[in-house]
Design an enzyme around this catalytic site. Structure first.
Site: not given
Length: 661
Positions: A266-267, A309
């Protein structure tokens, strides 16, 4: 040569010509045994009827040589029928066959006509019959090779007709005329058959071309259906298909620890970038992220985009604990490099959760759930790092599953209660509000902390019903308080992003006897990050209702200044993590001072949470903060104790604490 090209089909399209040659060759190879069998059988019968009548060289030696040649050609056919020829070799072979057929036809015609002078009328009639039947049989065998069939017909029929017509024998002349007419009919049939044969080849070529185009489109569609259009990486569908493909052979064999692991990436902070700079900029960040991930792909590592994302990893082979941590560090390092784009620059961090087969799970569902749990653990405890699912996590999952099960069966009216903690204005020396704090006492689990059961309720979609019950109970308690005392109530991120849940909040508020202007709805920055647009719409609706909005845990999220600037915020609550060392740490003092001044400049109330000691309170007052919350000013008490503890004798202990300075 131009005549040969015309009749051999060399003027047609190259692709059709090539396929036509191959089809002719294949068809001719199937007819070779029959062709030479006709020649051999007919030749032997004629030689027998002329044995002892014609010279030996004509009745024995010449037919023997012709038959041996035919047998030799059959042997060559048996040897070469399965050989694959190049296009050029095939063209040469067909040209050779045509001229060989011409030579064979000439030789057999010459031999047959040489036998005519010998024997009686029956023998001579046999020669005519032999030539007529043989050429008809050969034409049938050469139906797929138009030029060769026409050439052979000309070589045999023209000399045959001229020779027997020159005999002036009425019977033989009639035979010549009949054979000539039959030959004309055979030629017409040959031309029609060859036309249909060529049309069939062309239709097959077109069909294959359509099939190839269909297959190409199917392959393109399959590729597009399995690729993420933005990043060019495999998409969620391809990720799970590849994962299943890797798992199936492992599930059918003995356990192979360390052979497969999956990861979820996950960003951290990407939603903040989208909110600040817009989705177009966010898309460019994702494109660059995809490029960086693609550069890390190896035969042992595949990367897919499985969400907005979120990215999925499949690691094959090297999945030991240390190796996965090193891989996570390498991927995090690649993403944490600054993004220098034409529109501006940005920085991101990355949290990664890994799950190993079979320790974390043996099915796709189990592995994915465990990887997500490790990711959420990383985001909660070591944001920007890597976590590998472990047996301790399994224990936590089972514990949370039991909490979820009990929460689903819980009687909210009986088991869920509220405690209230005062928010104190040190300048006015009076309580300005009470914050409602949820409590759950389960018959099976006992007391469960809100930090545990609230996230569970959010995850399993029970939070909306829980919020409705808690808000009604909070408003029922607040109606007995003085009008000047407000009620502060926490809303979940799910409450803000669900229009149906927000409607229930508004209906519950309007159904109570507490005026909306006495209500502060507290939200966290996490709620804003999940869906900024929907959160803003929800807050606008609450503001129109007359309620006030408080931003909780200020300073711990990703979009603090953006939230204050773009949302209808009335109050900011500074997280207690900044307060522990406020009386002795210059950095903490500087941060809090900046927040207090920001609120003053924007006309907002600034509430300091977590105040536990008089030294902290004194330091905060020196920085300009006046509204505080913490055990120094009062611990949370049950709803039925609020009136006696804080309202009937308003804050005598707090007043003494404040004046003792």
């Amino acid at each position: 040569m131009s005549f040969f090209k015309r009749w051999s089909g060399s003027r047609i399209a190259p692709a059709v010509r090539l396929e036509l040659r191959r089809s002719q060759y294949r068809a001719f190879l199937q007819q070779v045994p029959l062709l030479y069998a006709v020649l051999i059988v007919n030749t032997v019968t004629v030689a027998i009827t002329h044995f002892g009548v014609a010279p030996v060289y004509l009745s024995v030696y010449a037919p023997a040589l012709l038959c041996l040649f035919c047998i030799g050609r059959v042997a060559v056919w048996l040897h070469s029928r399965r050989r694959m020829l190049s296009d050029e070799a095939l063209a040469r072979r067909l040209r050779t066959m045509v001229w060989m057929i011409a030579g064979i036809g000439t030789a057999f015609v010459a031999w047959a006509l040489s036998l005519y002078p010998y024997g009686d009328a029956y023998a001579r009639s046999h020669v005519a019959f032999y030539m007529a039947m043989t050429v008809i049989g050969c034409i049938f065998c050469l139906m797929h090779m138009r030029f060769a069939a026409l050439l052979l017909t000309t070589i045999v029929i023209v000399p045959f007709a001229l020779f027997f017509a020159s005999t002036h024998n009425p019977v033989l002349v009639a035979i010549a005329v009949n054979v000539l007419l039959v030959a004309v009919v055979m030629v017409l049939i040959l031309l029609i058959y060859y036309r249909d044969f060529r049309n069939l080849v062309e239709s097959q070529i077109q069909l294959r071309a359509k099939h190839a185009e269909t297959q190409r489109l199917s392959d393109d569609n399959f590729r597009l259906a399995n690729l993420d259009a933005l990043t060019g990486l495999p998409n969620r569908r391809r990720f799970f298909a590849d994962l299943d493909q890797h798992l199936v052979p492992l599930q059918g064999q003995a356990r192979a620890p360390g052979s497969l692991a999956i990861g979820v990436v996950d960003l951290d902070g990407f939603k903040r970038i989208n909110d600040l700079y817009g989705h177009a900029f966010g898309d460019r960040v994702l494109i660059e992220t995809g490029r960086r991930f693609a550069a890390q792909v190896t035969p042992q590592l595949s990367v897919a985009r499985i969400g907005g994302d979120e990215f999925g990893l499949i690691v094959v082979g090297a999945t030991a604990y240390r190796q996965l941590l090193d891989l996570g560090d390498r991927l995090c390092g690649a993403i944490e490099r600054p993004y220098a784009l034409p529109e501006g620059s940005a920085r991101l961090s990355t949290s990664i959760g890994f799950a190993n087969f079979p320790e974390a799970g043996e099915t796709t569902t189990q592995l994915v759930e465990r990887a997500y749990y490790a990711l959420h653990f990383a985001q909660s405890h070591r944001r920007g790092g890597t976590v590998i699912f472990s047996p301790e996590h399994e224990t936590q999952i089972r514990h949370l599953s039991r909490i979820e099960e009990c929460l689903r069966r819980a009687d909210y009216e009986r088991e869920i209660s509220l405690h209230f903690q005062p928010i104190y204005d040190t300048a006015l020396r009076e309580i300005m509000a009470f914050e409602a704090l949820a409590r759950w006492t389960s018959p099976e689990l006992g007391v469960v902390a809100p930090s545990v059961f609230v996230p569970v309720a959010e995850r399993c979609d029970l939070i909306h019903a829980l919020t409705e019950v808690l808000l009604r109970k909070a408003l029922d308690a607040a109606r007995n308080w003085p009008e000047v005392v407000r009620i502060s109530f926490n809303l979940s991120a799910r409450d803000l992003t669900s229009p149906g849940a927000l409607d229930r909040v508004i209906r519950t508020t309007l159904a109570s006897s507490v005026a909306p202007h006495r209500i502060d709805f507290e939200i966290t920055e996490t709620a804003l990050i999940q869906d900024f647009g929907q959160a803003r719409t929800a807050l606008d609706a609450l503001k129109k209702l007359g309620a006030r909005i408080s931003l909780d845990d200020f300073g711990t999220g990703f979009s603090s200044l953006n939230s204050v600037h773009r949302l209808p915020i009335d109050k900011v609550k500074v997280d207690g993590s900044f307060i522990a060392g406020i009386d002795r740490e210059p950095t903490a003092r500087a941060i809090v001072k900046s927040i207090v001044e920001l609120c003053q400049n924007l006309g907002m109330t600034c509430v300091i949470e977590g105040v536990e000691t008089r030294a902290q309170a004194d330091a905060l007052r020196e920085l300009g903060a006046t509204v505080m919350q913490g055990h120094l000013f009062g611990k949370p008490v049950a709803a039925n104790q609020v009136f006696d503890t804080y309202v009937r004798e308003p804050m005598r202990r707090v007043s003494r604490t404040s004046s003792s300075r």
